[in-house]
Enzyme design. Structure first.
Site, PDB file in Angstrom:
ATOM      1  N   CYS A   1      -0.037   3.666   2.789  1.00  0.00           N
ATOM      2  CA  CYS A   1       0.472   3.171   4.080  1.00  0.00           C
ATOM      3  C   CYS A   1       1.934   3.575   4.254  1.00  0.00           C
ATOM      4  O   CYS A   1       2.352   3.964   5.346  1.00  0.00           O
ATOM      5  CB  CYS A   1       0.332   1.657   4.178  1.00  0.00           C
ATOM      6  SG  CYS A   1      -1.372   1.090   4.082  1.00  0.00           S
TER       7      CYS A   1
ATOM      8  N   CYS B   1       0.834  -1.204   0.000  1.00  0.00           N
ATOM      9  CA  CYS B   1       0.000   0.000   0.000  1.00  0.00           C
ATOM     10  C   CYS B   1       0.870   1.256   0.000  1.00  0.00           C
ATOM     11  O   CYS B   1       1.604   1.509   0.958  1.00  0.00           O
ATOM     12  CB  CYS B   1      -0.910  -0.039   1.227  1.00  0.00           C
ATOM     13  SG  CYS B   1      -1.830   1.467   1.528  1.00  0.00           S
TER      14      CYS B   1
END
Length: 159
Positions: free
Chosen positions: A77, A74
């Site tokens: 993230c 991600c």
């Protein structure tokens, strides 16, 4: 009259993407006000997380934590990692990152559909949910409002 097929399809795709994002956020926000599930307590009591805790959580009543669910692939993230590290320095033993890949059952129980998803927990209750990239200033402001009795560690450089 020009052919409007391509613009119409693009418009429909944009609407579907926006609807999908709205559903992810709406579903995540539905967790607010709920008690943290037993699975989260078990995740904290696992050896990997418990080794980092000065005072392991025996029950929900003293659980004032920030839990970030992320995924290894991600991009958002990865952008949130420095923000979470900064908050972890200010609030030691209160910030935890859990991978949705390693904690699939917990992510399903909490109905997490997107990463990063950050849960702000006060006394074992989920008081706020953040989905996606959230600015440091907003997170710090919400932490100060939610945890007024917990003083952050001052990390400003000494003059």
């Amino acid at each position: 009259m020009p052919d409007m097929t391509v613009p119409a399809v693009l418009f429909a795709l944009v609407l579907l993407i926006l609807l999908g994002q709205w559903l992810v956020v709406r579903r995540a926000k539905s967790m607010q006000g709920q008690a943290v599930p037993d699975e989260l307590l078990r995740a904290f009591q696992s050896t990997q997380v418990a080794d980092h805790l000065a005072h392991p959580f025996e029950d929900r009543s003293g659980m004032n934590v920030l839990v970030a669910f992320d995924a290894p692939n991600c991009g958002a993230c990865r952008k949130m990692a420095p923000v979470l590290d900064m908050i972890a320095k200010r609030y030691p033993d209160r910030v935890f990152r859990l991978s949705v890949m390693e904690h699939r059952a917990l992510a399903q129980t909490l109905r997490i559909m997107g990463t990063p998803t950050i849960l702000l927990v006060r006394n074992g209750q989920i008081v706020e949910v953040f989905v996606g990239i959230t600015p440091l200033s907003r997170l710090l402001q919400r932490l100060q409002l939610s945890w007024p009795e917990i003083m952050p560690v001052d990390i400003s450089p000494a003059s």
